[in-house]
Design an enzyme around this catalytic site. Structure first.
Site, PDB file in Angstrom:
ATOM      1  N   GLY A 150      73.096 -50.222  54.163  1.00 28.34           N
ATOM      2  CA  GLY A 150      73.499 -49.226  55.170  1.00 28.34           C
ATOM      3  C   GLY A 150      72.559 -48.034  55.156  1.00 28.34           C
ATOM      4  O   GLY A 150      71.470 -48.104  54.591  1.00 28.34           O
ATOM      5  N   ASN A 151      72.969 -46.960  55.785  1.00 27.78           N
ATOM      6  CA  ASN A 151      72.170 -45.731  55.746  1.00 27.78           C
ATOM      7  C   ASN A 151      73.098 -44.525  55.776  1.00 27.78           C
ATOM      8  O   ASN A 151      74.314 -44.669  55.860  1.00 27.78           O
ATOM      9  CB  ASN A 151      71.145 -45.694  56.885  1.00 27.78           C
ATOM     10  CG  ASN A 151      71.807 -45.742  58.241  1.00 27.78           C
ATOM     11  OD1 ASN A 151      72.542 -44.842  58.610  1.00 27.78           O
ATOM     12  ND2 ASN A 151      71.570 -46.809  58.998  1.00 27.78           N
ATOM     13  N   ARG A 152      72.498 -43.327  55.695  1.00 27.52           N
ATOM     14  CA  ARG A 152      73.302 -42.114  55.493  1.00 27.52           C
ATOM     15  C   ARG A 152      73.807 -41.470  56.789  1.00 27.52           C
ATOM     16  O   ARG A 152      74.276 -40.346  56.771  1.00 27.52           O
ATOM     17  CB  ARG A 152      72.481 -41.069  54.730  1.00 27.52           C
ATOM     18  CG  ARG A 152      72.096 -41.514  53.349  1.00 27.52           C
ATOM     19  CD  ARG A 152      71.376 -40.395  52.612  1.00 27.52           C
ATOM     20  NE  ARG A 152      70.650 -40.898  51.474  1.00 27.52           N
ATOM     21  CZ  ARG A 152      71.214 -41.212  50.310  1.00 27.52           C
ATOM     22  NH1 ARG A 152      72.504 -41.046  50.148  1.00 27.52           N
ATOM     23  NH2 ARG A 152      70.483 -41.682  49.333  1.00 27.52           N
TER      24      ARG A 152
END
Ligand code: C5P
Length: 400
Positions: A208-210
């Site tokens: 995923g990412n932030r």
């Protein structure tokens, strides 16, 4: 001339030499049809008298929450107003507002007001530039307050630079513009992608990412406020939204976001792609949790569909496609590359180099680059105000 007919404006004055201009500001507000009520800090009364402002506003001016045996209800004033404007705002009052130091009527009303709040700082140039003031300024913006930018020019100290309070006529223009923004997206359909995507490795792990989804949600809220019907395709985010004119489609992966975007796009007038879509996903998705066995684990990744590029290809003449670019280097050149590749009408660039911009912040600093080679740079603002700037730009494009 700008009109503020029947608007209830609460004007808060703090102690700067620029307060002498508040007589003119009050006059202009009253002339444009507003009902004006004024509160002042004690310091402000050294620069302009309450009598002058009471006479011009045709209302009593308040300074203290309690004066003698009587109580001035700060909550009542904050609820009365359609809009509060603090002008001029000094370094001290800015610090107090940013940190809830409630030792004056102005701060008490500010903290209890529910209406939009605008502020017009006035300071000497070095004072304005000091990191302490800039930090307080960012705090105020991050709370959703609206900055009326300082002017550049001659200052009371004799120095010259940034720090002058905006001129009264400019302040009136800004306030009138705020009220004019009515339902200018009534009857329009807006698609927004927002948040990250999660690409499953196995039933418990993902890539995923932030991204928080805050920018996309701010866009959805502003589009709804302006009367649009909104389809928000939201990746896994802690945020949520509900509204009668909102179709909220929750997805996990890029593939799911792609399918939802392709399904809804043909009926849309505007699509804003604010999602941070994962570029790759694991080729295989294990059905059971992967066990810790060998020293190394190699995951093979395959490319995800580019939602933006795909919508760019199927875009019709009447449709507006807007993208985002978050860059860490060669910002403008990379953004222009994406604008062309994905057939965007304009692209919103935010750089991770700018403090307060990008993932998870409540503020953002953007540059809009358009397909007709125009570049517009904006100041650091709350994501709410940034969303409004982006939709203003979209409306300008639709009216071309
Ligand atoms: O990730 P990238 O920098 O290419 O993103 C640029 C724009 O393209 C953003 O608006 C993003 O939402 C969109 N995008 C997309 N699908 C992807 C990758 C990016 O819609 N797979």
């Amino acid at each position: 001339m700008a009109t503020l007919k029947d608007k209830k404006i609460l004007l808060a004055v703090t102690g700067s030499i620029a307060a002498y201009k508040i007589a003119t500001l009050t006059r202009l507000l009253v002339k444009s049809g507003a009902q004006v009520r004024i509160i002042m800090t004690e310091a402000a009364t050294k620069f302009i008298t309450p009598l002058t402002l009471a006479t011009l506003s045709k209302n009593e001016v308040h300074q203290e929450v309690s004066s003698g045996a009587s109580w001035n209800n700060h909550v009542e004033l904050g609820l009365w107003a359609d809009l509060m404007v603090v002008a001029p705002l000094t370094a001290t009052s800015m610090a107090k507002m940013a940190n809830a130091i409630c030792d004056s009527m102005v701060v008490a009303v500010y903290l209890s007001a529910r209406c939009p709040i605008f502020f017009a700082p006035a300071m000497d140039l070095d004072m304005w530039a000091h990191p302490a003031n800039q930090a307080n300024l960012k705090k105020l913006i991050s709370y959703g307050n609206h900055l009326i930018p300082v002017g550049i020019g001659e200052l009371a100290s004799g120095l010259s630079g940034a720090g002058r309070m905006a001129e009264p006529a400019q302040i009136v223009e800004v306030l009138a513009h705020h009220f004019q923004k009515g339902k200018d997206l009534q009857g329009k359909k807006v698609l927004i992608t927002a948040g990250p995507t999660f690409e499953a490795i196995d039933p418990v792990r993902f890539i995923g990412n932030r991204s928080s989804g805050k920018m996309g949600l701010a866009l959805a809220k502003d589009a709804l406020r302006r009367g649009a019907e909104v389809c928000l395709i939201l990746g896994p985010s802690r945020l949520d939204l509900s509204h009668p004119a909102l179709n909220l489609v929750k997805v996990e992966s890029a593939d799911q976001m792609y399918a939802a975007a392709k399904q809804h796009f043909p009926a849309m007038d505007i699509a804003i792609l604010a999602a941070a879509v994962s570029d790759y996903r694991p080729k295989e998705q294990a059905l059971e949790k992967i066990k810790k066995k060998s020293e190394n684990l190699i995951l093979e990744l395959v490319k995800n569909p580019d939602i933006a590029a795909s919508l760019g290809q199927q875009k019709q003449k009447h449709q507006l496609l807007i993208g985002f670019a978050l860059e860490t280097n060669n910002e403008e050149a990379n953004a222009i590359g994406k604008l062309k590749k994905k057939n965007f009408d304009f692209i919103v660039l935010n750089s991770l180099k700018d403090p307060g911009a990008g993932f998870n912040h409540d503020t953002n600093q953007i540059t809009i680059l358009s397909k007709d080679n125009k570049i517009k740079k904006f100041e650091l603002k709350s994501k709410k105000s940034v969303a409004s700037d982006i939709l203003d730009e979209a409306i300008e494009w639709m009216n071309k």
